[in-house]
Design an enzyme around this catalytic site. Structure first.
Site, short mmCIF file in Angstrom:
data_model
loop_
_atom_site.label_atom_id
_atom_site.label_comp_id
_atom_site.label_asym_id
_atom_site.label_seq_id
_atom_site.Cartn_x
_atom_site.Cartn_y
_atom_site.Cartn_z
N GLU A 209 0.80 -1.15 -0.08
CA GLU A 209 -0.11 0.02 -0.07
C GLU A 209 1.02 1.27 0.19
OE1 GLU A 209 -3.43 0.19 -0.02
OE2 GLU A 209 -3.62 -2.05 0.05
N CYS A 243 -2.24 9.39 2.67
CA CYS A 243 -1.99 8.92 1.45
C CYS A 243 -2.88 9.28 0.31
CB CYS A 243 -1.66 7.47 1.76
SG CYS A 243 -3.40 6.59 2.21
P1 NAD Z 1 8.20 4.82 5.00
O1 NAD Z 1 8.17 3.89 3.66
O2 NAD Z 1 9.21 5.61 5.31
O3 NAD Z 1 7.75 3.69 6.36
C1 NAD Z 1 7.05 2.63 6.19
C2 NAD Z 1 7.54 1.60 7.19
O4 NAD Z 1 8.67 1.04 6.76
C3 NAD Z 1 7.80 1.88 8.59
O5 NAD Z 1 7.18 0.88 9.40
C4 NAD Z 1 9.20 1.85 8.73
O6 NAD Z 1 9.93 1.29 9.74
C5 NAD Z 1 9.85 0.88 7.69
N1 NAD Z 1 11.11 1.33 7.04
C6 NAD Z 1 11.54 2.34 6.55
N2 NAD Z 1 12.75 2.36 6.22
C7 NAD Z 1 12.95 1.05 6.04
C8 NAD Z 1 13.95 0.52 5.38
N3 NAD Z 1 15.11 0.83 4.72
N4 NAD Z 1 14.00 -1.10 5.47
C9 NAD Z 1 12.80 -1.53 5.84
N5 NAD Z 1 11.93 -0.91 6.30
C10 NAD Z 1 11.86 0.13 6.43
O7 NAD Z 1 6.80 5.46 4.96
P2 NAD Z 1 6.13 6.44 6.08
O8 NAD Z 1 6.95 7.78 6.15
O9 NAD Z 1 5.92 5.76 7.27
O10 NAD Z 1 4.73 6.89 5.23
C11 NAD Z 1 4.39 7.85 4.27
C12 NAD Z 1 4.29 7.22 2.98
O11 NAD Z 1 3.37 5.86 2.95
C13 NAD Z 1 3.82 7.98 2.03
O12 NAD Z 1 4.53 7.78 0.74
C14 NAD Z 1 2.32 7.68 1.94
O13 NAD Z 1 1.70 8.01 0.49
C15 NAD Z 1 2.49 6.27 2.26
N6 NAD Z 1 1.06 5.54 2.75
C16 NAD Z 1 0.42 4.84 1.88
C17 NAD Z 1 -0.72 4.59 2.31
C18 NAD Z 1 -1.62 3.51 1.58
O14 NAD Z 1 -2.69 3.13 2.26
N7 NAD Z 1 -1.34 2.97 0.46
C19 NAD Z 1 -1.27 4.94 3.78
C20 NAD Z 1 -0.17 5.83 4.28
C21 NAD Z 1 0.73 6.14 3.88
#
Ligand code: NAD
Length: 453
Positions: A209, A243
């Protein structure tokens, strides 16, 4: 206990078949429901500490969603889990064909911080309803909510069934080395690619997602007052850290001035001042600076102020924006709204078609031809005509992205299916077996086969 041991204990527990019983699933869904209700204030306090999210927003966009999900599965579990009888083709007569929704096993849910409860617990609830064991790794960026979920779940559920693993990149990297039966990830497209690669090592199926730049188009045939009100709400909810928030607006040239005025009016009416309970802070200083760097003072139509100490950014609208501007290069994920004018509706759609497929798209118009073109031509995860964001509140609709905005979907029955395997079983009668498919073959048998197939 070390996380690999907990995952192994979940695998062993799954093999006992206990999670498959509907009574087991219901018992734990009901347990989670009552824990959420009894911890409601505790959950409000944690999220308020993380980014000043109000009780009202937390109830409407998080708690009510989770309770709704649990109620949906409690009500529909029997019919969702029931084997579905399908018709049986001629060569398999006399037989019956059924599809069994099989739990997958031990699943991993990785959450994002922006709706920390909803985005962590909704997939977990779907996984529970489908009869799985699960590990939840919430986002460490919303630290208090991560700890709140870990306390509620780890103190009340056996770890061989459900477990919240706290941590950031290092802990997620450790988790990704382990074998799961499904990984459900919510977050950025960039990290989504890391998850997908790691999952491939174990041939683990994924739901991703992700995000993207979601457009909202406003034409001169729209009810402009309603459009402005709904866009302001959808964009500045959670301070734009949503998002599916409209990332940018495409507004027909002839109504642009009038429409910008309406946006200004609704922003003022909404009371998004610093300290208001109707507005949220930016999650952390890293995101605050990223957003402040996108503020081009020369293009501000409204707003533009910010306060670093309070992590506050005023709802800000930009006009005279060009596609080449910095703000148009990546998902904004904050309370900044660039507006681009257009003359021709078709050209506007074609421009969106050139970009990555967005998670959401919105059209405001009362023109049926434009509605048809919008739905026929554009590819996007989901969206609305004459509203923003609300499509995800209907659990009869699948929620998920396409292309760069994600893989797979959930909500309602789609969530149940995301965490199930559709196992096909054909049961044959043991009498009346014609010899036609068995060797030795002959021309005569082939002619019969040609007729039957
Ligand atoms: P992110 O990708 O930075 O982090 C998401 C998760 O990934 C966290 O639990 C984090 O600990 C983990 N993570 C971060 N870096 C990692 C790595 N290098 N290796 C493994 N795991 C890692 O996203 P965010 O800042 O939490 O959220 C923002 C993004 O999420 C935006 O792009 C937003 O559009 C998207 N989003 C999508 C939805 C959806 O339902 N489609 C919902 C909310 C947010």
């Amino acid at each position: 206990m070390e996380i690999n041991k907990i995952v192994l204990s979940q695998r062993d527990f799954f093999k006992t078949q206990q999670t498959k019983s509907l009574a087991f699933r219901k018992m734990y869904l009901e347990k989670l429901r009552s824990l959420i209700i009894s911890h409601e204030n505790f959950l409000y306090e944690a999220i308020n500490k993380d980014f000043g999210k109000s009780k009202f927003d937390t109830f409407t966009t998080e708690i009510s969603f989770i309770l709704n999900d649990i109620d949906y599965y409690l009500k529909n579990l029997k019919s969702l889990a029931k084997p579905k009888k399908v018709s049986t083709n001629l060569v398999n007569q006399l037989g019956t064909s059924k599809i069994y929704s099989d739990p997958l096993g031990c699943v991993l849910v990785i959450g994002a911080w922006n709706y920390p409860y909803q985005l962590s617990l909704s997939p977990l609830i779907a996984a529970m309803a489908a009869g799985n064991c699960g590990i939840l790794k919430p986002s460490e960026i919303a630290e208090s909510t991560m700890k709140a979920m870990s306390k509620i779940i780890n103190e009340n559920f056996p770890s061989e069934y459900l477990y919240v693993y706290e941590g950031g990149i290092d802990e997620t990297t450790t988790l990704l080395q382990l074998k799961f039966d499904k990984i459900f990830f919510t977050g950025s497209t960039k990290i989504g690619k890391i998850i997908y690669k790691a999952a491939a090592e174990h041939l683990t199926p994924v739901v991703l997602e992700l995000g993207g730049k979601s457009p909202a188009i406003v034409t001169k045939d729209a009810n402009l007052e309603i459009a402005a009100k709904r866009i302001v709400w959808g964009k500045f909810l959670n301070a734009g850290q949503t998002c599916v928030a409209p990332d940018y607006l495409l507004v027909e040239d002839t109504i642009q001035e009038q429409f910008l005025e309406m946006l200004r009016k609704y922003i003022k009416e909404s009371n998004y001042e610093e300290g208001s309970t109707s507005y949220t802070r930016i999650i952390n200083s890293k995101n605050f600076h990223r957003l402040v760097n996108l503020i081009n003072k020369e293009k501000i139509y409204f707003g533009g102020s910010y306060d670093e100490e309070k992590l506050y950014i005023e709802p800000t609208i930009f006009n005279t924006i060009e596609w080449e501007d910095d703000i148009m290069q990546e998902e904004i994920f904050g309370p900044l709204l660039p507006v681009i004018g257009f003359k021709n509706f078709n050209v506007a759609l074609n421009t969106i078609l050139e970009l990555e497929k967005p998670l959401a798209a919105y059209l405001f118009t009362n023109n049926n031809e434009q509605k048809k073109l919008f739905t026929d031509k554009l590819s996007f995860g989901g969206g609305c005509i004459n509203d923003t964001v609300m499509h995800l509140s209907n659990d009869h609709l699948p929620f998920g992205g396409v292309g760069n905005s994600g893989i797979g979907n959930y909500h309602g029955k789609y969530g149940f299916e995301a965490f199930s395997h559709q196992k096909a079983v054909l049961e044959k009668a043991t009498w009346g077996e014609p010899n036609i498919k068995y060797p030795p073959y002959s021309e005569k048998k082939l002619n019969w086969i040609k007729k039957i197939l």
